[in-house]
Design a protein around this motif. Structure first.
Motif, PDB file in Angstrom:
ATOM      1  N   ASP A   1       0.816  -1.224   0.000  1.00 15.90           N
ATOM      2  CA  ASP A   1       0.000   0.000   0.000  1.00 15.90           C
ATOM      3  C   ASP A   1       0.848   1.273   0.000  1.00 15.90           C
ATOM      4  N   LEU A   2       2.128   1.154   0.363  1.00  9.69           N
ATOM      5  CA  LEU A   2       2.993   2.331   0.455  1.00  9.69           C
ATOM      6  C   LEU A   2       4.083   2.382  -0.616  1.00  9.69           C
ATOM      7  N   ARG A   3       4.100   1.388  -1.501  1.00 14.21           N
ATOM      8  CA  ARG A   3       5.129   1.381  -2.544  1.00 14.21           C
ATOM      9  C   ARG A   3       5.009   2.630  -3.407  1.00 14.21           C
ATOM     10  N   GLY A   4       6.164   3.186  -3.738  1.00 13.40           N
ATOM     11  CA  GLY A   4       6.190   4.411  -4.537  1.00 13.40           C
ATOM     12  C   GLY A   4       6.117   5.671  -3.694  1.00 13.40           C
ATOM     13  N   SER A   5       6.036   5.520  -2.371  1.00 15.54           N
ATOM     14  CA  SER A   5       5.909   6.684  -1.485  1.00 15.54           C
ATOM     15  C   SER A   5       7.256   7.260  -1.055  1.00 15.54           C
ATOM     16  N   GLY A   6       8.350   6.575  -1.396  1.00 11.64           N
ATOM     17  CA  GLY A   6       9.674   7.050  -1.017  1.00 11.64           C
ATOM     18  C   GLY A   6      10.249   6.384   0.225  1.00 11.64           C
ATOM     19  N   VAL A   7       9.464   5.549   0.893  1.00 14.65           N
ATOM     20  CA  VAL A   7       9.918   4.900   2.127  1.00 14.65           C
ATOM     21  C   VAL A   7      11.146   4.029   1.865  1.00 14.65           C
ATOM     22  N   GLY A   8      11.097   3.207   0.826  1.00 17.84           N
ATOM     23  CA  GLY A   8      12.209   2.306   0.518  1.00 17.84           C
ATOM     24  C   GLY A   8      13.474   3.065   0.158  1.00 17.84           C
ATOM     25  N   GLY A   9      13.353   4.099  -0.639  1.00 15.47           N
ATOM     26  CA  GLY A   9      14.503   4.902  -1.026  1.00 15.47           C
ATOM     27  C   GLY A   9      15.142   5.575   0.178  1.00 15.47           C
ATOM     28  N   LYS A  10      14.314   6.071   1.092  1.00 12.54           N
ATOM     29  CA  LYS A  10      14.846   6.717   2.299  1.00 12.54           C
ATOM     30  C   LYS A  10      15.576   5.714   3.185  1.00 12.54           C
ATOM     31  N   MET A  11      14.987   4.522   3.327  1.00 10.80           N
ATOM     32  CA  MET A  11      15.637   3.481   4.145  1.00 10.80           C
ATOM     33  C   MET A  11      16.997   3.102   3.571  1.00 10.80           C
ATOM     34  N   LEU A  12      17.016   2.843   2.265  1.00  9.68           N
ATOM     35  CA  LEU A  12      18.259   2.411   1.629  1.00  9.68           C
ATOM     36  C   LEU A  12      19.296   3.532   1.652  1.00  9.68           C
ATOM     37  N   THR A  13      18.882   4.762   1.416  1.00 16.73           N
ATOM     38  CA  THR A  13      19.809   5.897   1.468  1.00 16.73           C
ATOM     39  C   THR A  13      20.423   6.042   2.859  1.00 16.73           C
ATOM     40  N   ALA A  14      19.620   5.901   3.892  1.00 20.88           N
ATOM     41  CA  ALA A  14      20.132   5.982   5.266  1.00 20.88           C
ATOM     42  C   ALA A  14      21.144   4.866   5.519  1.00 20.88           C
ATOM     43  N   TYR A  15      20.848   3.680   5.033  1.00 18.34           N
ATOM     44  CA  TYR A  15      21.756   2.548   5.199  1.00 18.34           C
ATOM     45  C   TYR A  15      23.068   2.802   4.463  1.00 18.34           C
ATOM     46  N   MET A  16      22.981   3.359   3.264  1.00 15.70           N
ATOM     47  CA  MET A  16      24.172   3.646   2.465  1.00 15.70           C
ATOM     48  C   MET A  16      25.066   4.675   3.160  1.00 15.70           C
ATOM     49  N   LYS A  17      24.452   5.641   3.821  1.00 16.74           N
ATOM     50  CA  LYS A  17      25.218   6.711   4.476  1.00 16.74           C
ATOM     51  C   LYS A  17      25.920   6.235   5.750  1.00 16.74           C
ATOM     52  N   GLU A  18      25.497   5.103   6.305  1.00 20.65           N
ATOM     53  CA  GLU A  18      26.064   4.565   7.542  1.00 20.65           C
ATOM     54  C   GLU A  18      27.496   4.062   7.395  1.00 20.65           C
ATOM     55  N   SER A  19      27.907   3.729   6.179  1.00 20.60           N
ATOM     56  CA  SER A  19      29.162   3.002   6.024  1.00 20.60           C
ATOM     57  C   SER A  19      29.973   3.482   4.837  1.00 20.60           C
ATOM     58  N   LYS A  20      31.255   3.328   4.960  1.00 17.73           N
ATOM     59  CA  LYS A  20      32.167   3.637   3.851  1.00 17.73           C
ATOM     60  C   LYS A  20      32.436   2.388   3.005  1.00 17.73           C
ATOM     61  N   LYS A  21      31.939   1.237   3.425  1.00 14.07           N
ATOM     62  CA  LYS A  21      32.168  -0.015   2.702  1.00 14.07           C
ATOM     63  C   LYS A  21      31.305  -0.073   1.445  1.00 14.07           C
ATOM     64  N   PRO A  22      31.777  -0.792   0.417  1.00 13.61           N
ATOM     65  CA  PRO A  22      30.917  -1.020  -0.749  1.00 13.61           C
ATOM     66  C   PRO A  22      29.651  -1.783  -0.328  1.00 13.61           C
ATOM     67  N   ILE A  23      28.565  -1.545  -1.052  1.00 16.59           N
ATOM     68  CA  ILE A  23      27.301  -2.237  -0.807  1.00 16.59           C
ATOM     69  C   ILE A  23      26.905  -2.959  -2.082  1.00 16.59           C
ATOM     70  N   LEU A  24      26.529  -4.219  -1.955  1.00 18.29           N
ATOM     71  CA  LEU A  24      26.099  -5.029  -3.092  1.00 18.29           C
ATOM     72  C   LEU A  24      24.650  -5.436  -2.904  1.00 18.29           C
TER      73      LEU A  24
END
Length: 169
Positions: A72-95
């Motif tokens: 019901d919430l897909r396309g609302s930006g929730v997933g992008g925000k979660m993943l962006t926050a996760y990406m900012k947590e670390s300097k390691k590559p993410i796969l």
């Protein structure tokens, strides 16, 4: 994470991924004791889980195994925000793994990850089966913040196969 929260995440996982791309309930629950495995959830204003990100964190890289948002919430930006926050947590590559870009839905998913900064690698890759009797699943690897070298790909694939998929050489 308590039992109720785990059950909500597993229910969302079942809605979001085909059987070939997820473990059984018991298999998923077993991962909670693994030092490399991490489940992050996003809750709404009513304290209900609406999204989750499941990742493996190794010394040299991170691997996002699952990310899902309530239908019901897909396309609302929730997933992008979660993943962006996760990406900012670390300097390691993410796969992460994605389907081959041969359907409109797969192309849209790849585009979503590319807009966040992920790059589609050209290496041949298969996800080993998560259940007995299933075939290997041909997928592609995306990486952030840059494309992988051949040496990195071989090393990371070996770590994934050994730790995530329990394949021993």
């Amino acid at each position: 994470m308590n039992e109720r929260e785990f059950d909500k995440i597993f229910a969302l996982m079942e809605k979001s991924f085909p059987e070939s791309e997820r473990r059984t309930y018991a298999g998923q629950k077993e991962l909670m004791a693994n030092q490399h495995y991490r489940l992050i959830s996003e809750k709404d204003n009513n304290n209900q889980i609406v999204a989750f990100l499941a990742a493996w964190e190794f010394p040299s890289f991170r691997f996002v195994e699952h990310i899902a948002v309530d239908p019901d919430l897909r396309g609302s930006g929730v997933g992008g925000k979660m993943l962006t926050a996760y990406m900012k947590e670390s300097k390691k590559p993410i796969l992460l793994e994605v389907e081959y870009p041969d359907t409109e839905l797969a192309q849209r998913r790849i585009g979503f990850y590319e807009r966040l900064g992920f790059r589609l690698n050209s290496f041949e890759y298969v996800q080993p089966p998560l259940h007995k009797g299933q075939d290997d699943l041909p997928l592609k690897i995306m990486s952030y913040p840059q494309l992988l070298t051949n040496e990195e790909f071989i090393l990371y694939r070996e770590i994934l196969y050994r730790n995530v998929y329990k394949i021993e050489d």
